[in-house]
Design a protein around this motif. Sequence first.
Motif, PDB file in Angstrom:
ATOM      1  N   ALA A  27       0.858  -1.189   0.000  1.00 17.78           N
ATOM      2  CA  ALA A  27       0.000   0.000   0.000  1.00 17.78           C
ATOM      3  C   ALA A  27       0.884   1.224   0.000  1.00 17.78           C
ATOM      4  CB  ALA A  27      -0.916   0.004   1.214  1.00 17.78           C
ATOM      5  N   SER A  28       0.314   2.385  -0.279  1.00 21.83           N
ATOM      6  CA  SER A  28       1.103   3.620  -0.279  1.00 21.83           C
ATOM      7  C   SER A  28       1.413   4.065   1.131  1.00 21.83           C
ATOM      8  CB  SER A  28       0.346   4.726  -1.026  1.00 21.83           C
ATOM      9  OG  SER A  28      -0.876   4.985  -0.389  1.00 21.83           O
ATOM     10  N   ALA A  29       2.377   4.965   1.284  1.00 18.01           N
ATOM     11  CA  ALA A  29       2.821   5.405   2.610  1.00 18.01           C
ATOM     12  C   ALA A  29       2.674   6.902   2.761  1.00 18.01           C
ATOM     13  CB  ALA A  29       4.280   4.997   2.838  1.00 18.01           C
ATOM     14  N   GLY A  30       2.621   7.340   4.018  1.00 19.52           N
ATOM     15  CA  GLY A  30       2.553   8.765   4.303  1.00 19.52           C
ATOM     16  C   GLY A  30       2.709   8.990   5.784  1.00 19.52           C
ATOM     17  N   THR A  31       2.749  10.238   6.210  1.00 15.71           N
ATOM     18  CA  THR A  31       2.875  10.539   7.626  1.00 15.71           C
ATOM     19  C   THR A  31       1.912  11.626   8.030  1.00 15.71           C
ATOM     20  OG1 THR A  31       4.595  12.167   7.235  1.00 15.71           O
ATOM     21  CG2 THR A  31       5.334   9.935   7.710  1.00 15.71           C
ATOM     22  N   LYS A  32       1.563  11.604   9.295  1.00 11.16           N
ATOM     23  CA  LYS A  32       0.699  12.630   9.864  1.00 11.16           C
ATOM     24  C   LYS A  32       1.306  13.020  11.198  1.00 11.16           C
ATOM     25  CE  LYS A  32      -4.001  13.314  11.582  1.00 11.16           C
ATOM     26  NZ  LYS A  32      -5.303  12.661  11.823  1.00 11.16           N
ATOM     27  N   VAL A  33       1.331  14.312  11.511  1.00 12.54           N
ATOM     28  CA  VAL A  33       1.935  14.777  12.748  1.00 12.54           C
ATOM     29  C   VAL A  33       0.894  15.455  13.612  1.00 12.54           C
ATOM     30  CG1 VAL A  33       3.636  16.325  13.770  1.00 12.54           C
ATOM     31  CG2 VAL A  33       4.198  15.077  11.700  1.00 12.54           C
ATOM     32  N   VAL A  34       0.840  15.048  14.896  1.00 14.36           N
ATOM     33  CA  VAL A  34      -0.028  15.690  15.872  1.00 14.36           C
ATOM     34  C   VAL A  34       0.868  16.302  16.927  1.00 14.36           C
ATOM     35  CG1 VAL A  34      -1.872  15.341  17.549  1.00 14.36           C
ATOM     36  CG2 VAL A  34      -1.828  13.979  15.464  1.00 14.36           C
ATOM     37  N   ASP A  35       0.721  17.609  17.185  1.00  8.39           N
ATOM     38  CA  ASP A  35       1.616  18.309  18.100  1.00  8.39           C
ATOM     39  C   ASP A  35       1.003  18.492  19.477  1.00  8.39           C
ATOM     40  OD1 ASP A  35       3.358  18.564  16.068  1.00  8.39           O
ATOM     41  OD2 ASP A  35       2.878  20.652  15.608  1.00  8.39           O
ATOM     42  N   VAL A  59       4.128  11.230  15.726  1.00  8.06           N
ATOM     43  CA  VAL A  59       4.305  11.014  14.295  1.00  8.06           C
ATOM     44  C   VAL A  59       3.617   9.711  13.909  1.00  8.06           C
ATOM     45  CG1 VAL A  59       5.967  10.738  12.428  1.00  8.06           C
ATOM     46  CG2 VAL A  59       6.503  12.234  14.363  1.00  8.06           C
ATOM     47  N   VAL A  60       2.593   9.826  13.099  1.00  7.12           N
ATOM     48  CA  VAL A  60       1.834   8.658  12.658  1.00  7.12           C
ATOM     49  C   VAL A  60       2.279   8.272  11.252  1.00  7.12           C
ATOM     50  CG1 VAL A  60      -0.453   7.698  12.218  1.00  7.12           C
ATOM     51  CG2 VAL A  60      -0.133   9.372  14.063  1.00  7.12           C
ATOM     52  N   VAL A  61       2.792   7.063  11.102  1.00  3.91           N
ATOM     53  CA  VAL A  61       3.212   6.561   9.801  1.00  3.91           C
ATOM     54  C   VAL A  61       2.042   5.786   9.204  1.00  3.91           C
ATOM     55  CG1 VAL A  61       4.902   5.183   8.544  1.00  3.91           C
ATOM     56  CG2 VAL A  61       5.588   6.427  10.608  1.00  3.91           C
ATOM     57  N   ASN A  62       1.459   6.308   8.170  1.00  8.16           N
ATOM     58  CA  ASN A  62       0.248   5.713   7.614  1.00  8.16           C
ATOM     59  C   ASN A  62       0.461   4.280   7.143  1.00  8.16           C
ATOM     60  OD1 ASN A  62      -1.057   8.113   8.053  1.00  8.16           O
ATOM     61  ND2 ASN A  62      -0.816   8.845   5.956  1.00  8.16           N
ATOM     62  N   SER A  63       1.622   4.026   6.549  1.00  4.44           N
ATOM     63  CA  SER A  63       1.872   2.699   5.998  1.00  4.44           C
ATOM     64  C   SER A  63       3.368   2.439   5.966  1.00  4.44           C
ATOM     65  CB  SER A  63       1.295   2.607   4.583  1.00  4.44           C
ATOM     66  OG  SER A  63       1.514   1.337   4.028  1.00  4.44           O
ATOM     67  N   ASN A 131      -0.785   2.900  10.242  1.00  7.83           N
ATOM     68  CA  ASN A 131      -0.946   3.811  11.381  1.00  7.83           C
ATOM     69  C   ASN A 131      -0.104   3.461  12.598  1.00  7.83           C
ATOM     70  OD1 ASN A 131      -2.745   5.135   9.747  1.00  7.83           O
ATOM     71  ND2 ASN A 131      -4.554   4.206  10.675  1.00  7.83           N
ATOM     72  N   ALA A 132       1.130   3.008  12.377  1.00 10.95           N
ATOM     73  CA  ALA A 132       2.068   2.891  13.483  1.00 10.95           C
ATOM     74  C   ALA A 132       2.458   4.306  13.899  1.00 10.95           C
ATOM     75  CB  ALA A 132       3.295   2.104  13.057  1.00 10.95           C
ATOM     76  N   TYR A 133       2.957   4.458  15.124  1.00 12.26           N
ATOM     77  CA  TYR A 133       3.263   5.811  15.580  1.00 12.26           C
ATOM     78  C   TYR A 133       4.455   5.820  16.540  1.00 12.26           C
ATOM     79  CZ  TYR A 133       0.999   4.481  19.980  1.00 12.26           C
ATOM     80  OH  TYR A 133       0.686   3.857  21.154  1.00 12.26           O
ATOM     81  N   LYS A 134       5.008   7.012  16.733  1.00 12.84           N
ATOM     82  CA  LYS A 134       6.056   7.232  17.720  1.00 12.84           C
ATOM     83  C   LYS A 134       5.972   8.667  18.187  1.00 12.84           C
ATOM     84  CE  LYS A 134       9.598   8.349  14.251  1.00 12.84           C
ATOM     85  NZ  LYS A 134      10.949   7.993  13.734  1.00 12.84           N
ATOM     86  N   TYR A 135       6.607   8.960  19.316  1.00 16.66           N
ATOM     87  CA  TYR A 135       6.661  10.325  19.840  1.00 16.66           C
ATOM     88  C   TYR A 135       8.090  10.845  19.735  1.00 16.66           C
ATOM     89  CZ  TYR A 135       2.003   9.609  21.810  1.00 16.66           C
ATOM     90  OH  TYR A 135       0.675   9.371  21.964  1.00 16.66           O
ATOM     91  N   VAL A 136       8.232  12.052  19.241  1.00 19.61           N
ATOM     92  CA  VAL A 136       9.546  12.685  19.177  1.00 19.61           C
ATOM     93  C   VAL A 136       9.451  14.061  19.810  1.00 19.61           C
ATOM     94  CG1 VAL A 136      10.272  11.451  17.109  1.00 19.61           C
ATOM     95  CG2 VAL A 136       9.085  13.620  16.880  1.00 19.61           C
ATOM     96  N   VAL A 137      10.525  14.499  20.442  1.00 12.86           N
ATOM     97  CA  VAL A 137      10.568  15.794  21.107  1.00 12.86           C
ATOM     98  C   VAL A 137      11.494  16.716  20.328  1.00 12.86           C
ATOM     99  CG1 VAL A 137      11.127  17.046  23.233  1.00 12.86           C
ATOM    100  CG2 VAL A 137      10.139  14.742  23.348  1.00 12.86           C
ATOM    101  N   THR A 138      10.994  17.875  19.950  1.00 11.44           N
ATOM    102  CA  THR A 138      11.797  18.852  19.228  1.00 11.44           C
ATOM    103  C   THR A 138      11.620  20.221  19.851  1.00 11.44           C
ATOM    104  OG1 THR A 138       9.999  19.345  17.671  1.00 11.44           O
ATOM    105  CG2 THR A 138      11.540  17.599  17.056  1.00 11.44           C
ATOM    106  N   SER A 139      12.575  21.096  19.617  1.00 11.74           N
ATOM    107  CA  SER A 139      12.457  22.462  20.121  1.00 11.74           C
ATOM    108  C   SER A 139      11.623  23.274  19.155  1.00 11.74           C
ATOM    109  CB  SER A 139      13.836  23.102  20.288  1.00 11.74           C
ATOM    110  OG  SER A 139      14.483  23.190  19.036  1.00 11.74           O
ATOM    111  N   ASP A 140      10.908  24.243  19.689  1.00 16.27           N
ATOM    112  CA  ASP A 140      10.075  25.121  18.889  1.00 16.27           C
ATOM    113  C   ASP A 140      10.790  26.442  18.692  1.00 16.27           C
ATOM    114  OD1 ASP A 140       8.138  26.530  17.619  1.00 16.27           O
ATOM    115  OD2 ASP A 140       6.807  26.721  19.352  1.00 16.27           O
ATOM    116  N   SER A 141      11.470  26.569  17.551  1.00 12.79           N
ATOM    117  CA  SER A 141      12.268  27.774  17.324  1.00 12.79           C
ATOM    118  C   SER A 141      11.408  28.984  16.964  1.00 12.79           C
ATOM    119  CB  SER A 141      13.294  27.521  16.219  1.00 12.79           C
ATOM    120  OG  SER A 141      12.642  27.281  14.998  1.00 12.79           O
TER     121      SER A 141
END
Length: 269
Positions: A27-35, A59-63, A131-141
């Motif tokens: 299937a095709s792949a993509g990502t979705k980000v929820v902050d 970060v949600v990896v669609n596929s 729809n696998a997912y992970k959490y990442v921490v980044t600074s908000d510049s």
Amino acid sequence: MFCATPFGGSLDTQNSVSIHGKDIVKASAGTKVVDKTNTTDSTVKNLKTVKNSTKTKKVVVNSVKMYKKDYKQMVKTINNYEDSKGYKPSTYSWKAQGLNITKKSYLDAINRYTEFVKKFKKDPNYVNIFNAYKYVVTSDSSNKNIKKSASLPLAGELQGKKGLTLLQKYMNKHLNHRDGGPSTFAGVVKSKVGDCWGLADWAAHQLQANNYKTRIVQGATSASSRHRWVQVSIDGKWINFESSLVTKKYGSKSYSKTCARVSKIIRTL
């Protein structure tokens, strides 16, 4: 300090999955980000205390493809858990990819994998996990609490590698290198010129004000044994920002071009 001429949208549906060929479930792949945003206090060295905002991104990896070896390990782990607890886990942790897979998603993958085996009498090379997912921490510049000023004209404006390009363009337009010029941040702010020490210090302050992890480094050139420039940590890798070579005096070169190799780390900001 002198510097010589350098050397050098939408989520994929899970209801139907087509089988292409005989060996894959694709299937095709993509990502979705929820902050989600958390704010913490941090003291910026040589600057006033400001609030730095950090974002926890889901970060949600669609596929994503899960190959047979990892699939077999997932099924084994899930079965062992069920044998021990009497029920299946709500989430499977796919350590090889640093991803979490919900019960709904892994059961869907197991079902599609099983159907493939029934139809073709052999295992597929891989199965898509949705729809696998992970959490990442980044600074908000883009933190609005970091105030622009005469000494920090780019505060809150820089982020990632694009931010380095913006810094390069600003320095090329508004500053220049001068042999024997100011060797400190304050000196460059006042005079708009500096030697390699001063330009490195000025650039480091701008990057620090935008929440970059930065360090000033030193190395030898054909003209100086103590040439200085800046390195920035992005995605876990130190990237050169040559604060002297970006100026008009040295031909307005790309920030990544260097004229020395690191022999000493002066300080990390």
